[in-house]
Design an enzyme around this catalytic site. Structure first.
Site, PDB file in Angstrom:
ATOM      1  N   CYS A  26       0.255  -1.550   0.467  1.00  0.00           N
ATOM      2  CA  CYS A  26      -0.173   0.327  -0.025  1.00  0.00           C
ATOM      3  C   CYS A  26       0.840   1.258  -0.279  1.00  0.00           C
ATOM      4  O   CYS A  26       1.897   1.396  -0.411  1.00  0.00           O
ATOM      5  CB  CYS A  26      -0.966  -0.119   1.288  1.00  0.00           C
ATOM      6  SG  CYS A  26      -0.541  -0.276   2.694  1.00  0.00           S
ATOM      7  N   HIS A 533      22.329 -13.961  18.025  1.00  0.00           N
ATOM      8  CA  HIS A 533      21.210 -14.246  18.386  1.00  0.00           C
ATOM      9  C   HIS A 533      21.160 -15.556  18.702  1.00  0.00           C
ATOM     10  O   HIS A 533      21.746 -17.020  18.122  1.00  0.00           O
ATOM     11  CB  HIS A 533      20.774 -14.333  16.890  1.00  0.00           C
ATOM     12  CG  HIS A 533      19.023 -15.327  16.385  1.00  0.00           C
ATOM     13  ND1 HIS A 533      19.046 -15.793  16.541  1.00  0.00           N
ATOM     14  CD2 HIS A 533      18.373 -13.612  16.616  1.00  0.00           C
ATOM     15  CE1 HIS A 533      17.322 -15.504  16.904  1.00  0.00           C
ATOM     16  NE2 HIS A 533      17.058 -14.489  16.211  1.00  0.00           N
TER      17      HIS A 533
END
Length: 622
Positions: A26, A533
């Site tokens: 969008c 991580h």
């Protein structure tokens, strides 16, 4: 922005190309429909350069990019086959997990309206300027110039059922041209001329012809029914005749069904809705305006604003005006004013640099995502001040009975859509309040100004990164996660831990400490940013087996314990504990020389990150 790097990082973060059912965009967001939402890592996507934030709403995984979203979307199309299907399909696959009914409705509305929204807004803006020209006496409605301009600005919304027939057919997997044939019949000139006529019958069945000009609901419903009818007919008819008999039968049944049943019912419901909106804005206008002005940006954050788009169109079809849209101007300008206040007050150079374009984008184009996600929402108070200003401004605008005569994206450029419609005095007071209140509150009351990022002020220098774990060092390419293995999130190495303790690899500040304990980001005094991580997909453990020992903003020394974790329990649960240790701001620090390999103990040298900027300066001086 490096479009290729952003596209690769986002695609990897959502679980890779194979996990994407469809992708549309969008004004500011990439909207993914995923096969398995658990494979997407929002934390990873948020760290991709160029990504403002991530949201999950309406059954979609939404990545907020900002004004560059069309370019990132195009880049994803270049590096993969991801995007709408050949037919523009944006509906989840048959084997995809079913979202709840509300989310499926929001997803449907978003998929059907997104492709037409900008053309609708653009032609609406033309219509607004044309109306303003007539109001101020610059152009007469008697001239042929006006006739031409009115036609080119009004045609798209007039024949909106034709456009929605295409997008609805793509969503429901129906034949687009059969859908166009149905929609064409609804707005056919001789049919439109029957609106209001008495004594109409179809093979003796009496009916009332209603207007389908600018209509929304009838075409969406009938295309949905068409998709089921086509499946049935294709399965039952012989292959030699089904190609032409199917559209013939569908059109023959569908169009009268709309005229006799769907159209009149939707017209009645639309009339009730229009009357209800009119009642609210005539009886307690301040309440309707305050709700729309105050909560519109909240709706946007959760993707709920798509549910209001059909209401806008129904109101316009029924009454020829848009009372609901007018207060939204206050909501948009209020958030733009709040970020303008941040621009004026902040002493943080990074924040000021971000606030400047966000302010202009909000005021002129009505694009507020960069302001909201990048500044107002993280700072909390400016966002709240924007809500207050939007609510007050929206209430005042509604008290004046102001409405829009065109479907536009509320913004400074679209203000002519409101001119001459209702009290201009109340409009001026309302918009002034929407701008002044959040601006002054932000400047005078203030907010917690972030500390100046040391990466801006300090001259970057080289950094020795020590191993944060005991274990075995492996190349980053061997990490079983595409986002890390392909280097989309940064360069570095990975470690397969042998003990459940994570240590600080250098002196610095905790830039990010995930509550789940599965990842920690550190920033050195000279600006190097390193992400550690712990394992792959371990975010799904929701903190189980992890104990976070630090918090964001805390200063740590090399060797301090950052996280304790139960290595055996996590491994037994089926998770791969290969741990990437990567430099995320590779534009400032580049890994040079040899990298550690094989067995390693925490504190041992892992790799050497060299500052890029001093080298570039030296070359320039030479």
């Amino acid at each position: 922005m490096d479009l290729r790097k952003t596209a690769e990082g986002v695609l990897a973060g959502v679980g890779g190309e194979d996990n994407v059912t469809s992708l549309v965009h969008c004004a500011t967001r990439l909207r993914f429909v995923l096969k398995d939402k658990d494979k997407a890592d929002a934390a990873v996507v948020k760290k991709v350069p160029g990504v403002i934030t991530v949201a999950e709403a309406g059954g979609q995984f939404q990545v907020v990019i900002g004004d560059d979203v069309p370019d990132v979307f195009a880049e994803i199309g270049k590096i993969s086959k991801v995007g709408p299907s050949a037919a523009g399909e944006t509906k989840p696959a048959e084997d995809a997990p079913k979202a709840n009914l509300f989310n499926r409705f929001i997803s449907m509305i978003s998929s059907i309206f997104t492709p037409v929204l900008w053309t609708l807004a653009g032609t609406g803006l033309l219509k607004a300027f044309l109306a303003a020209s007539v109001t101020f006496g610059w152009l007469s409605t008697e001239t042929s110039t006006y006739v031409v301009l009115n036609a080119l600005s009004d045609a798209f919304i007039n024949f909106l059922p034709l456009a929605l027939a295409i997008t609805a057919a793509r969503y429901f997997k129906a034949s687009e041209f059969t859908s166009l044939a149905i929609a064409g019949a609804l707005v056919y000139p001789s049919i439109t001329a029957l609106v209001g006529a008495e004594g109409l019958t179809f093979f003796g069945i009496p009916f009332t012809m209603v207007s389908y000009v600018s209509s929304v609901i009838p075409i969406i419903i009938i295309v949905w029914l068409q998709s089921h009818a086509e499946k049935f007919l294709y399965a039952k008819l012989h292959s030699s005749v089904k190609r032409f008999l199917t559209p013939m039968i569908v059109v023959l049944v569908a169009v009268p069904l709309v005229f006799l049943v769907i159209g009149p019912i939707s017209d009645i419901l639309g009339g009730w809705l229009g009357s209800g909106i009119g009642w609210v804005f005539s009886t307690v206008p301040w309440l309707g305006g305050a709700i729309m002005g105050g909560l519109w940006q909240v709706f946007v954050i959760f993707g709920l604003h798509w549910g209001l788009v059909p209401l806008f169109q129904l109101e316009y079809q029924t009454t020829g005006q848009l009372l609901l849209v007018a207060p939204v101007f206050a909501a948009v300008l209020a958030q733009a004013a709040a970020v303008a206040g941040v621009w004026v007050r902040t002493r943080n150079k990074n924040m000021k640099a971000l606030a400047a374009p966000a302010t202009l984008s909000g005021f002129l184009a009505g694009i507020t995502e960069p302001a909201i996600y990048g500044i107002n929402l993280p700072l909390k108070r400016p966002f709240a001040f924007g809500i207050v200003g939007g609510a007050i401004g929206g209430a005042l605008v509604a008290i004046g009975g102001v409405f829009s005569t065109a479907f536009v994206v509320p913004s400074g450029l679209a203000l002519p859509a409101l001119f001459g419609n209702g009290s201009m005095v109340w409009l001026a007071i309302g918009l002034a309040a929407a701008i002044v209140i959040p601006f002054l509150l932000t400047v005078l009351v203030g907010f917690k100004d972030p500390q100046e990022d040391e990466t801006v002020a300090a001259e970057a220098s080289d950094l020795d990164v020590a191993s944060p774990l005991d274990g075995i060092v492996v190349p980053l390419a061997e990490v079983p996660d595409a986002a890390f293995a392909e280097g989309a999130l940064g360069d570095g190495v990975a470690i397969v831990p042998s003990k459940g303790v994570l240590y600080a690899p250098f002196d610095g500040v905790v830039a990010a400490a995930f509550p789940t304990g599965h990842a920690v980001g550190l920033r050195s005094a000279d600006g190097a940013e390193v992400l550690i991580h712990l394992g792959i997909d371990t975010v799904k453990l929701a903190g189980k087996h992890f104990t976070l020992k630090v918090e964001q903003g805390q200063t740590v020394a090399k060797g301090d314990v950052l996280v304790a974790f139960d290595l055996e329990a996590i491994t037994a649960a089926g998770y791969d504990m290969t741990t990437p240790v990567i430099v995320t701001n590779g534009d400032r620090h580049e890994i040079m020389g040899d990298r550690a390999a094989g067995a390693i103990t925490h504190g041992d040298a892992l790799y050497f990150a060299v500052s890029v900027e001093p080298a570039a300066t030296a070359q320039a001086s030479a």
